[in-house]
Motif scaffolding. Structure first.
Motif, PDB file in Angstrom:
ATOM      1  N   LEU A 219      54.803 -29.971 -71.868  1.00 52.88           N
ATOM      2  CA  LEU A 219      55.401 -28.672 -72.181  1.00 52.88           C
ATOM      3  C   LEU A 219      54.383 -27.749 -72.849  1.00 52.88           C
ATOM      4  O   LEU A 219      54.292 -26.567 -72.522  1.00 52.88           O
ATOM      5  N   GLU A 220      53.613 -28.312 -73.784  1.00 57.09           N
ATOM      6  CA  GLU A 220      52.637 -27.512 -74.520  1.00 57.09           C
ATOM      7  C   GLU A 220      51.471 -27.059 -73.640  1.00 57.09           C
ATOM      8  O   GLU A 220      50.927 -25.979 -73.831  1.00 57.09           O
ATOM      9  N   LYS A 221      51.078 -27.883 -72.698  1.00 55.14           N
ATOM     10  CA  LYS A 221      49.866 -27.613 -71.919  1.00 55.14           C
ATOM     11  C   LYS A 221      50.158 -27.271 -70.458  1.00 55.14           C
ATOM     12  O   LYS A 221      49.265 -27.331 -69.621  1.00 55.14           O
ATOM     13  N   LYS A 222      51.394 -26.907 -70.159  1.00 52.15           N
ATOM     14  CA  LYS A 222      51.746 -26.636 -68.765  1.00 52.15           C
ATOM     15  C   LYS A 222      50.902 -25.530 -68.162  1.00 52.15           C
ATOM     16  O   LYS A 222      50.621 -25.532 -66.971  1.00 52.15           O
ATOM     17  N   HIS A 223      50.429 -24.617 -68.984  1.00 56.72           N
ATOM     18  CA  HIS A 223      49.584 -23.522 -68.498  1.00 56.72           C
ATOM     19  C   HIS A 223      48.209 -24.015 -68.036  1.00 56.72           C
ATOM     20  O   HIS A 223      47.504 -23.314 -67.318  1.00 56.72           O
ATOM     21  N   LEU A 224      47.828 -25.244 -68.423  1.00 51.44           N
ATOM     22  CA  LEU A 224      46.531 -25.796 -68.021  1.00 51.44           C
ATOM     23  C   LEU A 224      46.580 -26.502 -66.665  1.00 51.44           C
ATOM     24  O   LEU A 224      45.540 -26.878 -66.128  1.00 51.44           O
ATOM     25  N   PHE A 225      47.775 -26.675 -66.134  1.00 49.11           N
ATOM     26  CA  PHE A 225      47.903 -27.367 -64.854  1.00 49.11           C
ATOM     27  C   PHE A 225      47.364 -26.503 -63.725  1.00 49.11           C
ATOM     28  O   PHE A 225      47.684 -25.331 -63.594  1.00 49.11           O
ATOM     29  N   ASP A 226      46.504 -27.094 -62.906  1.00 50.15           N
ATOM     30  CA  ASP A 226      45.934 -26.429 -61.735  1.00 50.15           C
ATOM     31  C   ASP A 226      46.750 -26.863 -60.520  1.00 50.15           C
ATOM     32  O   ASP A 226      46.678 -28.025 -60.108  1.00 50.15           O
ATOM     33  N   PRO A 227      47.532 -25.948 -59.933  1.00 52.35           N
ATOM     34  CA  PRO A 227      48.398 -26.330 -58.809  1.00 52.35           C
ATOM     35  C   PRO A 227      47.624 -26.817 -57.575  1.00 52.35           C
ATOM     36  O   PRO A 227      48.206 -27.408 -56.681  1.00 52.35           O
ATOM     37  N   ASP A 228      46.312 -26.582 -57.532  1.00 53.97           N
ATOM     38  CA  ASP A 228      45.504 -27.076 -56.414  1.00 53.97           C
ATOM     39  C   ASP A 228      45.160 -28.560 -56.568  1.00 53.97           C
ATOM     40  O   ASP A 228      44.606 -29.168 -55.668  1.00 53.97           O
ATOM     41  N   LYS A 229      45.452 -29.125 -57.729  1.00 59.62           N
ATOM     42  CA  LYS A 229      45.159 -30.535 -57.992  1.00 59.62           C
ATOM     43  C   LYS A 229      46.465 -31.322 -58.031  1.00 59.62           C
ATOM     44  O   LYS A 229      47.542 -30.766 -58.163  1.00 59.62           O
TER      45      LYS A 229
ATOM     46  N   PHE B 231      49.397 -33.460 -59.498  1.00 61.88           N
ATOM     47  CA  PHE B 231      50.051 -33.571 -60.796  1.00 61.88           C
ATOM     48  C   PHE B 231      49.818 -34.970 -61.374  1.00 61.88           C
ATOM     49  O   PHE B 231      49.584 -35.127 -62.571  1.00 61.88           O
ATOM     50  N   TYR B 232      49.863 -35.977 -60.508  1.00 61.03           N
ATOM     51  CA  TYR B 232      49.678 -37.367 -60.921  1.00 61.03           C
ATOM     52  C   TYR B 232      48.338 -37.551 -61.635  1.00 61.03           C
ATOM     53  O   TYR B 232      48.262 -38.178 -62.679  1.00 61.03           O
ATOM     54  N   SER B 233      47.284 -36.969 -61.086  1.00 58.79           N
ATOM     55  CA  SER B 233      45.963 -37.061 -61.718  1.00 58.79           C
ATOM     56  C   SER B 233      45.947 -36.325 -63.047  1.00 58.79           C
ATOM     57  O   SER B 233      45.344 -36.788 -64.015  1.00 58.79           O
TER      58      SER B 233
ATOM     59  N   TYR C 142      57.506 -40.586 -63.564  1.00 57.86           N
ATOM     60  CA  TYR C 142      56.243 -41.033 -64.152  1.00 57.86           C
ATOM     61  C   TYR C 142      56.338 -41.881 -65.407  1.00 57.86           C
ATOM     62  O   TYR C 142      55.352 -42.507 -65.795  1.00 57.86           O
ATOM     63  N   SER C 143      57.478 -41.943 -66.058  1.00 61.86           N
ATOM     64  CA  SER C 143      57.540 -42.620 -67.359  1.00 61.86           C
ATOM     65  C   SER C 143      57.237 -44.113 -67.272  1.00 61.86           C
ATOM     66  O   SER C 143      56.515 -44.643 -68.124  1.00 61.86           O
ATOM     67  N   LYS C 144      57.750 -44.816 -66.251  1.00 64.32           N
ATOM     68  CA  LYS C 144      57.490 -46.252 -66.146  1.00 64.32           C
ATOM     69  C   LYS C 144      56.015 -46.528 -65.877  1.00 64.32           C
ATOM     70  O   LYS C 144      55.426 -47.432 -66.459  1.00 64.32           O
ATOM     71  N   LYS C 145      55.410 -45.743 -65.005  1.00 62.75           N
ATOM     72  CA  LYS C 145      53.995 -45.929 -64.671  1.00 62.75           C
ATOM     73  C   LYS C 145      53.133 -45.641 -65.914  1.00 62.75           C
ATOM     74  O   LYS C 145      52.186 -46.365 -66.197  1.00 62.75           O
ATOM     75  N   LEU C 146      53.471 -44.575 -66.632  1.00 63.63           N
ATOM     76  CA  LEU C 146      52.727 -44.232 -67.845  1.00 63.63           C
ATOM     77  C   LEU C 146      52.906 -45.305 -68.923  1.00 63.63           C
ATOM     78  O   LEU C 146      51.945 -45.661 -69.607  1.00 63.63           O
TER      79      LEU C 146
END
Length: 188
Positions: free
Chosen positions: A58-68, A70-72, A27-31
């Protein structure tokens, strides 16, 4: 079990590092491209934002919803970072008031370059919310629903912002429309 920023992870430190390296590679190049477009081509700031976003992951990994997707999710964070920068520093884009001379796109490389420069200026001159949805849709190729999710707006708001962005850009780029030439000097 390894502890990352106060959270326990079932991964070893080596696995966590490997995962972060893989995410960075993907993702780094796209970002970086997204940040450059959104931050008025400030490459140094864009590179800082790329590094910062991986720390935020790293700080917000707990906010990731695995049903969505990752790219979004990562682009939601990127969009919010740009919104925050815009809010704190005002317009990060400089408004160019240079006159664009009438030109019709043809085979001329000069004409194409003039058009591309005018197009970039037109994108840079958009208000931040309009620029965000335009860049996400036409330069990053997100669907309208993904843009709504990334920007935390309704689908109708995304469509409205795209409409106004493209209308403003169309007005600014009218001199490059081949049909404009036939009406430009028409007698009334």
């Amino acid at each position: 079990m390894v502890q990352i920023m106060g959270h326990h992870s079932p991964f070893s430190a080596k696995q966590a590092e490997s995962a972060l390296v893989e995410l960075h590679a993907r993702y780094s190049k796209k970002l970086l491209g997204y940040f450059i477009k959104m931050l008025n081509k400030d490459v140094d700031l864009a590179q800082d934002f790329v590094q910062e976003i991986f720390l935020k992951l790293l700080e917000k990994k707990h906010l990731f919803d695995p049903d969505k997707k990752f790219y979004s999710w990562i682009f939601t964070i990127a969009s919010n970072m740009c919104k925050t920068a815009y809010r704190h520093h005002g317009k990060t884009v400089s408004l160019h008031t240079e006159t664009i001379h009438h030109s019709v796109l043809g085979e001329s490389e000069l004409e194409k370059n003039l058009f591309l420069k005018a197009l970039q200026t037109s994108i840079d001159n958009l208000e931040h919310p309009h620029k965000t949805v335009f860049v996400l849709r036409y330069l990053e190729h997100f669907s309208l629903n993904e843009i709504a999710e990334i920007t935390d707006c309704s689908l109708g708001t995304v469509k409205s912002r795209l409409f106004y962005a493209t209308k403003k850009m169309t007005d600014q780029l009218k001199p490059y429309d081949p049909s404009f030439e036939t009406t430009l000097f028409k007698m009334i």
